[in-house]
Design an enzyme around this catalytic site. Structure first.
Site, short mmCIF file in Angstrom:
data_model
loop_
_atom_site.label_atom_id
_atom_site.label_comp_id
_atom_site.label_asym_id
_atom_site.label_seq_id
_atom_site.Cartn_x
_atom_site.Cartn_y
_atom_site.Cartn_z
N ILE A 102 38.83 10.01 24.28
CA ILE A 102 40.06 10.26 25.03
C ILE A 102 41.17 9.67 24.17
O ILE A 102 41.29 8.46 24.05
CB ILE A 102 40.02 9.64 26.45
CG1 ILE A 102 38.90 10.30 27.25
CG2 ILE A 102 41.38 9.81 27.12
CD1 ILE A 102 38.76 9.81 28.66
N PRO A 103 41.94 10.54 23.51
CA PRO A 103 42.81 10.14 22.40
C PRO A 103 44.09 9.41 22.82
O PRO A 103 45.19 9.93 22.67
CB PRO A 103 43.11 11.47 21.72
CG PRO A 103 43.08 12.45 22.86
CD PRO A 103 41.99 11.97 23.77
N CYS A 104 43.94 8.19 23.29
CA CYS A 104 45.11 7.42 23.71
C CYS A 104 46.03 7.10 22.54
O CYS A 104 47.18 6.71 22.75
CB CYS A 104 44.69 6.16 24.46
SG CYS A 104 43.50 5.14 23.59
N HIS A 105 45.56 7.31 21.31
CA HIS A 105 46.44 7.11 20.15
C HIS A 105 47.57 8.14 20.12
O HIS A 105 48.54 7.96 19.40
CB HIS A 105 45.63 7.15 18.84
CG HIS A 105 44.92 8.43 18.58
ND1 HIS A 105 43.67 8.70 19.10
CD2 HIS A 105 45.29 9.54 17.87
CE1 HIS A 105 43.29 9.91 18.69
NE2 HIS A 105 44.25 10.44 17.96
#
Length: 184
Positions: free
Chosen positions: A136-139
């Site tokens: 889950i690409p919170c970046h």
């Protein structure tokens, strides 16, 4: 893999920043509970962990490696133990997952997208506690002014991930995009 149900296990893997670990629970269907980024200690709540893997977890590890390479990664959502997150955090994580590779959004825009326009700080906190970074690409969430903001793996890792996806970043740490995802 042993037939013991509910045993917490750990599967380690290399990354450009050091060793990552996938903490998962054995059972009739394995469930990923946490991705431990380099330089992070294993969360105490998991107790002692047995080393091990299985086909499903190896598939998640391959997806993580693809993300680290800046590539698209598909995986089975049912393997993520999202139920450990609050309903609000689940909504935040699912909306963040929808931000396409090579794009970014801001914490405030994500909050507005969720119908909670005053919850930018809460969105940032929910992403900061993301148990599944990389998958889950919170970046892909940044501050309103375009600066990177925070990241559990450190700003160097966040910058690396975004640049691997094709996002240009100034030397001062500001994303150089024409439009943010979820902007009206």
């Amino acid at each position: 893999m042993s037939s013991a149900q509910g045993v917490m296990r750990v599967c380690s893997m290399p990354s450009p920043f050091g060793e990552l670990a996938l903490i998962w629970q054995a059972g009739s269907r394995p469930r990923l509970h946490y991705i431990c980024l380099p330089e992070e200690s294993f969360p105490v709540r998991f107790g002692s962990l047995q080393k091990g893997s299985c086909t499903e977890i190896e598939g998640l590890a391959e997806a993580v490696q693809r993300v680290l390479a800046g590539e698209a990664a598909m995986f089975d959502w049912m393997l993520l133990a999202l139920e450990q997150c609050s309903p609000f955090q689940q909504r935040v994580l699912l909306a963040e997952y929808e931000v396409p590779r090579g794009q970014v959004t801001t914490y405030g825009l994500l909050a507005r997208h969720l119908g909670c326009p005053q919850a930018g700080r809460a969105v940032g906190q929910a992403l900061g506690r993301n148990p599944f970074p990389l998958l889950i690409p919170c970046h892909r969430a940044v501050r309103a002014d375009g600066h990177l903001g925070g990241y559990r793996g450190g700003l160097a890792m966040k910058r690396y991930l975004l640049e691997a996806e094709g996002v240009a970043i100034s030397p001062e740490g500001k994303v150089l995009v024409e439009r943010f995802c979820y902007a009206i």
